[in-house]
Design an enzyme around this catalytic site. Structure first.
Site, short mmCIF file in Angstrom:
data_model
loop_
_atom_site.label_atom_id
_atom_site.label_comp_id
_atom_site.label_asym_id
_atom_site.label_seq_id
_atom_site.Cartn_x
_atom_site.Cartn_y
_atom_site.Cartn_z
N LYS A 11 0.83 -1.21 0.00
CA LYS A 11 0.00 0.00 0.00
C LYS A 11 0.87 1.26 0.00
O LYS A 11 0.68 2.15 -0.83
CB LYS A 11 -0.94 0.03 1.22
CG LYS A 11 -1.85 -1.19 1.31
CD LYS A 11 -2.82 -1.08 2.48
CE LYS A 11 -2.15 -1.12 3.85
NZ LYS A 11 -1.59 -2.45 4.22
N ARG B 60 -9.61 0.70 8.56
CA ARG B 60 -9.22 -0.65 8.94
C ARG B 60 -10.31 -1.36 9.75
O ARG B 60 -10.14 -2.52 10.09
CB ARG B 60 -7.95 -0.61 9.78
CG ARG B 60 -6.66 -0.84 8.96
CD ARG B 60 -5.49 -0.70 9.92
NE ARG B 60 -4.30 -1.39 9.53
CZ ARG B 60 -3.26 -0.84 8.90
NH1 ARG B 60 -3.29 0.41 8.52
NH2 ARG B 60 -2.18 -1.56 8.65
N ARG C 144 11.93 -6.12 5.29
CA ARG C 144 11.96 -4.69 5.60
C ARG C 144 12.46 -4.47 7.03
O ARG C 144 13.23 -3.54 7.28
CB ARG C 144 10.56 -4.08 5.43
CG ARG C 144 10.55 -2.59 5.73
CD ARG C 144 9.26 -1.91 5.33
NE ARG C 144 8.13 -2.34 6.13
CZ ARG C 144 6.88 -1.95 5.92
NH1 ARG C 144 6.60 -1.14 4.93
NH2 ARG C 144 5.90 -2.37 6.69
N ARG D 290 11.90 -0.53 11.84
CA ARG D 290 10.51 -0.58 12.34
C ARG D 290 10.35 -1.75 13.28
O ARG D 290 10.51 -2.90 12.88
CB ARG D 290 9.53 -0.71 11.16
CG ARG D 290 8.94 0.62 10.75
CD ARG D 290 7.96 0.47 9.64
NE ARG D 290 6.74 -0.21 10.03
CZ ARG D 290 5.66 -0.23 9.28
NH1 ARG D 290 5.64 0.39 8.12
NH2 ARG D 290 4.58 -0.87 9.69
N ARG E 193 -0.44 -9.03 13.30
CA ARG E 193 -0.97 -7.95 12.44
C ARG E 193 -1.85 -8.55 11.34
O ARG E 193 -2.91 -8.02 11.02
CB ARG E 193 0.17 -7.16 11.81
CG ARG E 193 0.84 -6.23 12.80
CD ARG E 193 2.23 -5.83 12.37
NE ARG E 193 2.27 -5.05 11.15
CZ ARG E 193 3.39 -4.79 10.47
NH1 ARG E 193 4.56 -5.26 10.91
NH2 ARG E 193 3.36 -4.08 9.38
#
Ligand code: B4P
Length: 190
Positions: free
Chosen positions: A16, A91, A130, A136, A148
C-alpha cells in the site's frame, strides 16, 4: 470535475505504502497514511504516540477515535486537494462509516477501493526483510507480523463486503514487480 478518492486496501506488507507513492504523483493526490501519521507521533514522543507505540509494537490496531481524528484533521488541512489516497485507513467498520460520513458532507464520495491481494507467506517474507533494514519494531518479530495479519483478517478484511455493497471494491493481484502492480492499479482506476 469530481474528485478522485481512492482507498488502497490490503493486508500489512501488501504494498500500500509502496504503490501510494506512484499513484499520488500520477493523479496529483494527497497521501493520507494512518501508519505514517502514527509513526510521526511516535517520533515526536507525543502522548498519543506513546499510547500508539505500545499497541503497534504488539501488532494491534490503534483505537478508532484516534485514527479517525487524525484523518479528519488532515482532510481539513487540504480542502483544495484534487483527491486523496487513503492508505491503511479505514481498517474497521467504524472507520469506514466515519470516512463515508466525512466525505458525504463534502459530497465527494470514495471513487474506488483497490484491494491488493498477496498470500500470507509472501507478506511475512516482505515484512521480515523490511524489518532487517528499516528499524521498524513491528517488522522484526514474526509473531508480531502474524498478529498484524490476524488483526487484518478479523477486523479489516470484512470491509471488502462493505465496499462491495457500494459497488466500489476492485481486487488487484499484488504479486509481481512493483511496476507491474502500478500498471494494474492504473488500469483499475480507468
Ligand atoms: P501501516 O503503516 O499501514 O503498515 P503496513 O500495513 O504494514 O504497511 P504497508 O502495507 O503500507 O507496507 P508496504 O506494503 O508498502 O500500519 C502499521 C501499524 O499502524 C498497524 O499494525 C496498526 O497498529 C497501526 N495503524 C495504522 N493505521 C491504522 C488504522 N487505520 N487503525 C488502527 N491502527 C492503525 O511495504 C511492505 C514491504 O514490501 C516493503 O519493504 C516493500 O518494499 C515491499 N514490497 C512492496 N511491494 C512489493 C512487491 N511487489 N514485491 C516485493 N516486495 C514488495
Amino acid at each position: 470535475m469530481s474528485k478522485l478518492n481512492i482507498v488502497l486496501f490490503g493486508p500489512p506488507g501488501a504494498g500500500k505504502g509502496t504503490q501510494s507513492a506512484f499513484l499520488i504523483k500520477r493523479y496529483h493526490l494527497v497521501h493520507l497514511s494512518t501508519g505514517d501519521l502514527l509513526r510521526a507521533e511516535i517520533k515526536a514522543e507525543s502522548e498519543l504516540g506513546t499510547q500508539a507505540k505500545e499497541l503497534m509494537d504488539r501488532g494491534e490496531l490503534v483505537a478508532d477515535h484516534i485514527v479517525i481524528g487524525m484523518i479528519r484533521n488532515k482532510m481539513e488541512a487540504h480542502l483544495d486537494a484534487k483527491g486523496f489516497i487513503f492508505d491503511g485507513f479505514p481498517r474497521t467498520r467504524a472507520q469506514a462509516e466515519a470516512l463515508d460520513a466525512m466525505l458525504d458532507v463534502k459530497e465527494e464520495p470514495i471513487t474506488a477501493m483497490l484491494a491488493l491481494e498477496v498470500p500470507e507467506e509472501e507478506l511475512v517474507k516482505r515484512l521480515l526483510s523490511r524489518g532487517a533494514t528499516s528499524g521498524r519494531s513491528d517488522d522484526k518479530d514474526e509473531a508480531v507480523i502474524r498478529n498484524r495479519i490476524g488483526e487484518y483478517m478479523a477486523k479489516t478484511a470484512p470491509l471488502k463486503d462493505y465496499f462491495s455493497a457500494q459497488g466500489k471494491y476492485k481486487a488487484i493481484d499484488g504479486v509481481g514487480s512493483i511496476d507491474e502492480i502500478t500498471s494494474r492499479l492504473i488500469q483499475a482506476v480507468g
